[in-house]
Write an enzyme that holds these catalytic residues in place. Structure first.
Site, mmCIF file in Angstrom:
data_model
loop_
_atom_site.group_PDB
_atom_site.id
_atom_site.type_symbol
_atom_site.label_atom_id
_atom_site.label_comp_id
_atom_site.label_asym_id
_atom_site.label_seq_id
_atom_site.Cartn_x
_atom_site.Cartn_y
_atom_site.Cartn_z
ATOM 1 N N LEU A 1 0.817 -1.328 0.123
ATOM 2 C CA LEU A 1 -0.003 0.164 0.067
ATOM 3 C C LEU A 1 0.841 1.358 -0.161
ATOM 4 O O LEU A 1 0.498 2.237 -0.559
ATOM 5 C CB LEU A 1 -1.074 -0.153 1.291
ATOM 6 C CG LEU A 1 -1.892 1.023 1.076
ATOM 7 C CD1 LEU A 1 -2.822 1.033 -0.213
ATOM 8 C CD2 LEU A 1 -2.872 1.281 2.413
ATOM 9 N N SER B 1 2.819 -7.864 2.938
ATOM 10 C CA SER B 1 2.012 -7.778 4.104
ATOM 11 C C SER B 1 0.598 -6.691 3.769
ATOM 12 O O SER B 1 -0.434 -6.930 4.625
ATOM 13 C CB SER B 1 2.928 -7.143 5.150
ATOM 14 O OG SER B 1 3.874 -7.873 5.574
ATOM 15 N N SER B 2 0.589 -5.975 3.159
ATOM 16 C CA SER B 2 -0.814 -4.994 2.864
ATOM 17 C C SER B 2 -1.750 -5.936 2.522
ATOM 18 O O SER B 2 -2.743 -5.767 2.998
ATOM 19 C CB SER B 2 -0.361 -3.925 1.792
ATOM 20 O OG SER B 2 0.667 -3.066 2.073
ATOM 21 N N ALA C 1 -3.008 -7.519 5.694
ATOM 22 C CA ALA C 1 -3.715 -6.995 6.702
ATOM 23 C C ALA C 1 -4.763 -7.266 7.233
ATOM 24 O O ALA C 1 -5.893 -6.951 6.439
ATOM 25 C CB ALA C 1 -3.295 -5.360 6.622
ATOM 26 N N GLY D 1 -6.470 -6.223 9.906
ATOM 27 C CA GLY D 1 -6.986 -4.843 10.882
ATOM 28 C C GLY D 1 -7.639 -3.904 10.011
ATOM 29 O O GLY D 1 -7.952 -4.306 8.772
ATOM 30 N N GLY D 2 -8.022 -2.710 10.250
ATOM 31 C CA GLY D 2 -8.260 -1.950 9.322
ATOM 32 C C GLY D 2 -7.472 -0.619 9.282
ATOM 33 O O GLY D 2 -6.275 -0.644 9.362
ATOM 34 N N GLU E 1 -9.911 -1.087 18.689
ATOM 35 C CA GLU E 1 -8.918 -2.284 18.960
ATOM 36 C C GLU E 1 -8.101 -1.817 20.306
ATOM 37 O O GLU E 1 -8.446 -0.538 20.790
ATOM 38 C CB GLU E 1 -8.176 -2.369 17.721
ATOM 39 C CG GLU E 1 -8.846 -2.928 16.677
ATOM 40 C CD GLU E 1 -7.807 -3.281 15.458
ATOM 41 O OE1 GLU E 1 -6.870 -3.196 15.423
ATOM 42 O OE2 GLU E 1 -8.422 -3.915 14.414
ATOM 43 N N HIS F 1 2.132 -10.108 17.660
ATOM 44 C CA HIS F 1 0.780 -10.128 17.849
ATOM 45 C C HIS F 1 0.035 -11.019 18.667
ATOM 46 O O HIS F 1 0.647 -12.329 18.563
ATOM 47 C CB HIS F 1 0.104 -10.056 16.434
ATOM 48 C CG HIS F 1 -1.332 -9.622 16.386
ATOM 49 N ND1 HIS F 1 -2.393 -10.243 16.992
ATOM 50 C CD2 HIS F 1 -1.971 -8.513 16.122
ATOM 51 C CE1 HIS F 1 -3.701 -9.874 16.822
ATOM 52 N NE2 HIS F 1 -3.269 -8.688 16.219
ATOM 53 N N ARG G 1 -0.883 -4.600 23.124
ATOM 54 C CA ARG G 1 -0.385 -6.181 22.467
ATOM 55 C C ARG G 1 0.908 -6.618 23.192
ATOM 56 O O ARG G 1 0.839 -8.000 23.319
ATOM 57 C CB ARG G 1 0.090 -5.627 20.996
ATOM 58 C CG ARG G 1 -1.152 -5.913 20.028
ATOM 59 C CD ARG G 1 -0.709 -5.758 18.855
ATOM 60 N NE ARG G 1 -2.034 -5.323 17.925
ATOM 61 C CZ ARG G 1 -2.401 -5.202 16.908
ATOM 62 N NH1 ARG G 1 -1.209 -5.095 15.914
ATOM 63 N NH2 ARG G 1 -3.352 -4.947 16.349
ATOM 64 N N HIS H 1 4.565 -9.658 14.197
ATOM 65 C CA HIS H 1 3.612 -9.045 13.435
ATOM 66 C C HIS H 1 4.292 -7.580 12.444
ATOM 67 O O HIS H 1 3.771 -7.770 11.607
ATOM 68 C CB HIS H 1 2.514 -8.833 14.206
ATOM 69 C CG HIS H 1 1.421 -8.336 13.643
ATOM 70 N ND1 HIS H 1 0.642 -8.742 12.648
ATOM 71 C CD2 HIS H 1 0.514 -7.011 13.744
ATOM 72 C CE1 HIS H 1 -0.356 -8.245 12.245
ATOM 73 N NE2 HIS H 1 -0.442 -7.066 12.979
ATOM 74 N N GLU I 1 6.293 -0.213 6.055
ATOM 75 C CA GLU I 1 6.876 -0.708 7.302
ATOM 76 C C GLU I 1 8.563 -0.650 7.442
ATOM 77 O O GLU I 1 9.104 -0.627 8.502
ATOM 78 C CB GLU I 1 6.563 -2.246 7.516
ATOM 79 C CG GLU I 1 6.804 -2.827 8.645
ATOM 80 C CD GLU I 1 6.269 -4.272 9.041
ATOM 81 O OE1 GLU I 1 5.195 -4.545 7.818
ATOM 82 O OE2 GLU I 1 6.584 -4.942 9.682
ATOM 83 N N ARG J 1 3.435 -0.061 18.091
ATOM 84 C CA ARG J 1 2.652 0.625 17.193
ATOM 85 C C ARG J 1 1.145 0.549 17.690
ATOM 86 O O ARG J 1 0.709 -0.532 18.362
ATOM 87 C CB ARG J 1 2.458 -0.027 15.840
ATOM 88 C CG ARG J 1 1.638 0.494 14.684
ATOM 89 C CD ARG J 1 1.922 -0.276 13.488
ATOM 90 N NE ARG J 1 1.764 -1.747 13.817
ATOM 91 C CZ ARG J 1 0.349 -2.252 13.361
ATOM 92 N NH1 ARG J 1 -0.464 -1.593 13.004
ATOM 93 N NH2 ARG J 1 0.516 -3.601 13.575
ATOM 94 N N SER K 1 -0.934 1.151 10.853
ATOM 95 C CA SER K 1 0.246 0.817 9.913
ATOM 96 C C SER K 1 -0.459 1.084 8.312
ATOM 97 O O SER K 1 0.363 1.575 7.570
ATOM 98 C CB SER K 1 0.511 -0.622 9.976
ATOM 99 O OG SER K 1 -0.295 -1.725 10.184
HETATM 100 C C1 SIN Z 1 -5.573 -6.777 14.111
HETATM 101 O O1 SIN Z 1 -6.392 -6.429 13.428
HETATM 102 O O2 SIN Z 1 -5.499 -7.416 15.046
HETATM 103 C C2 SIN Z 1 -4.304 -6.457 13.576
HETATM 104 C C3 SIN Z 1 -4.172 -4.920 12.805
HETATM 105 C C4 SIN Z 1 -3.119 -4.434 13.085
HETATM 106 O O3 SIN Z 1 -1.822 -5.063 13.224
HETATM 107 O O4 SIN Z 1 -2.998 -3.186 13.106
#
Ligand code: SIN
Length: 517
Positions: free
Chosen positions: A13, A38-39, A42, A44-45, A110, A225, A270, A327, A351, A362, A367
């Site tokens: 990305l 990795s993008s 991903a 998460g959001g 999160e 993670h 985390r 992670h 990254e 982070r 990210s």
């Molecule tokens: C997650 O959704 O747990 C990972 C998201 C992230 O690493 O920012």
């Protein structure tokens, strides 16, 4: 030799976003394999302060808390302020973010976020959808060329980076010459035996930058993670923190809640949760994520659901075995707020860069946001700074290609397999570190490195691994994601970023690695 105005190494990305902002020039994107960064993985959001109760200041404050005293305040402000505009760019590109019944963007929560502010696409498929949308737009653009190949070395001439040597898909070693080169090669997770990252995330970009003489920063900070699915799959599928945001709880094999005594329970930082899991696993106790209370799991977290089903688990009716996994790398090539590195002609984004926004740890879902914000900034910076290409010494380029060709065609046997190297990193440079373990890792890494020719591509991951272990040994305290069992406390006097200049010894310098804009 191929020529281009801008060479972007990496098609995640950050690299793609950078290219969007320089479309009036010829841009070549060198990618190791389509859709393999990795993008795309991903889960998460994207964090953005767009809720009614939210504001960029709150996002800044949360990011600074997670960063545990080491973030660059100004860089974090840029991230939070410009993130909203970058999100609007994606909406204009017709990215279909998840919405609630009233058509408003659905905002999730999160760990360590004080507000609901994470936007997603198709639940836990945000990375794939967003990255694909940007890539497809660029694939239609006449000035953008994608070349499949793997970068091997940055070319430095007259103290300026002027492109890269790369291994093309047909096995030939070639040169891509460019007045502006952007490293967007991703992270280092695949140096560890348990990781959520793709196999390409082995720190090669970091090692190339170090060889070229760029300054690196914060290398010791690797985020683990807590909840990857504990199965024999590479990479290990991620069970997003958003699942815990929807009420899932960590339990041990007797059904005891793992995080019950922590004020933030399962949404504690985390590092805290990952360490708790690591210790239970080290004691021989299995740990599970109980997702049975999450409504509509299959629909809300389709990637996690599919991974569980592939492994023979039903997350709607049984707790799922989990493990921590490498992670995200907070450290990387030191940059200013425009992605400029300490080398002329070289930018770093995503990254592989250390912009200073993540500090020692982070904040979740920052990210993809960083990739968007600093990818765009680097693109805008390059657009106004582009200069005429430098004449390269053809004889020297031919010799360089020849050396790499030799290095690739005469692979000797490694005395330690990549898998045992990854186990070594996991055990000694992982969630809990100590001087004894780090020194053991460094001795093995040095011995391995000595076995390899400078132009053997397998040396690059070893060099990256060594730099990380070395930085971890220098930091005699525990902070953020860096935990030393022999120095378990934070040493406030050590609130310094670790800077490695010109591939030399590690020194701790005050915050701010390179001059400001
Ligand atoms: C997650 O959704 O747990 C990972 C998201 C992230 O690493 O920012």
């Amino acid at each position: 030799m191929l020529h281009t105005d801008v060479l972007i190494i990496g098609a995640g990305l950050a690299g793609l976003t950078c290219a969007r902002h320089i479309r009036h020039r010829s841009v070549t994107i060198l990618r190791p394999a389509p859709d393999d960064g990795s993008s795309y993985l991903a889960r998460g959001g994207i964090a953005a302060a767009i809720g009614e109760e939210d504001a960029p200041e709150y996002h800044v404050a949360d990011t600074l808390v997670a960063a545990d005293g080491l973030a660059e305040h100004r860089a974090v402000q840029i991230l939070a302020n410009e993130g909203v505009d970058r999100l609007i760019d994606l909406i204009e590109l017709s990215v279909g973010f998840d919405r609630d019944d009233d058509g408003l963007l659905h905002l999730g929560r999160e760990a360590l976020h004080s507000r609901d502010r994470i936007v997603h696409v198709a639940g836990d498929e945000t990375g794939r959808h967003v990255t694909t949308a940007v890539r497809q737009e660029l694939e239609r653009h006449p000035n953008i060329t994608f070349v499949d190949g793997r970068a091997l070395e940055l070319i430095v001439d007259d103290d300026r980076v002027c492109g890269a040597v790369f291994l093309a898909d047909d096995g030939s070693v070639r040169v891509l010459a460019a007045p502006a080169t952007v490293l967007a090669t991703g992270g280092i997770g695949a140096l560890f035996s348990r990781t959520t990252n793709p196999a390409s995330a082995r720190g090669e970009g970091l090692a190339m930058a170090a060889r070229a003489g760029a300054t690196l920063a914060d290398l010791e900070f690797v985020q683990f993670h807590p909840t990857a699915l504990a199965v024999n799959e590479f990479p290990q599928p991620l069970l997003s923190e958003a699942i815990r945001g929807e009420g899932a709880r960590l339990v041990d094999e007797s059904g005891r809640l793992l995080m019950a005594d922590h004020p933030d329970a399962d949404l504690a930082g985390r590092d805290v949760v990952a360490r708790r899991l690591w210790r239970r696993l080290e004691e021989g106790v299995q740990v599970f994520l109980d997702t049975t209370c999450v409504d509509g799991f299959a629909h809300r977290f389709p990637a996690a659901y599919a991974a569980c089903r592939r492994a023979g688990f039903d997350p709607t009716s049984q707790p799922i075995p989990v493990t921590p996994a490498a992670h995200y790398h907070m450290g990387g090539v030191s940059t200013d707020h425009w992605g400029r590195t300490t080398l002329r002609g070289l930018w770093a984004i995503g990254e592989v860069a250390s912009t200073g926004v993540h500090g020692a740890n982070r904040l979740a879902s920052n990210s993809l946001l960083e990739a968007l914000v600093f990818g765009a900034r680097a693109g805008r910076d390059i657009a106004v700074r582009i200069r005429t290409p430098q004449e390269l010494n053809l004889r020297r380029m031919a010799d360089l290609c020849d050396s790499w060709h030799q290095g690739i065609s005469h692979y000797g046997r490694l005395s330690v397999s990549p898998a045992s190297l990854a186990k070594l990193m996991w055990r000694h440079v992982g969630i809990e570190r100590s001087e004894t373990g780090l020194r053991r890792a460094l001795r093995r890494l040095d011995a391995l490195k000595a076995d390899l020719y400078r132009f053997d591509p397998r040396r690059l991951p070893l060099e990256a691994a060594r730099s990380i272990a070395h930085a971890a040994l220098q930091r005699n305290e525990s902070r953020g994601a860096h935990y030393r069992i022999d120095y378990p406390r934070r040493a406030d006097l050590a609130a310094r970023r670790t800077i490695v200049a010109n591939n030399a010894s590690t020194t701790a310098l005050p915050l701010c690695g390179v001059p400001d804009e």
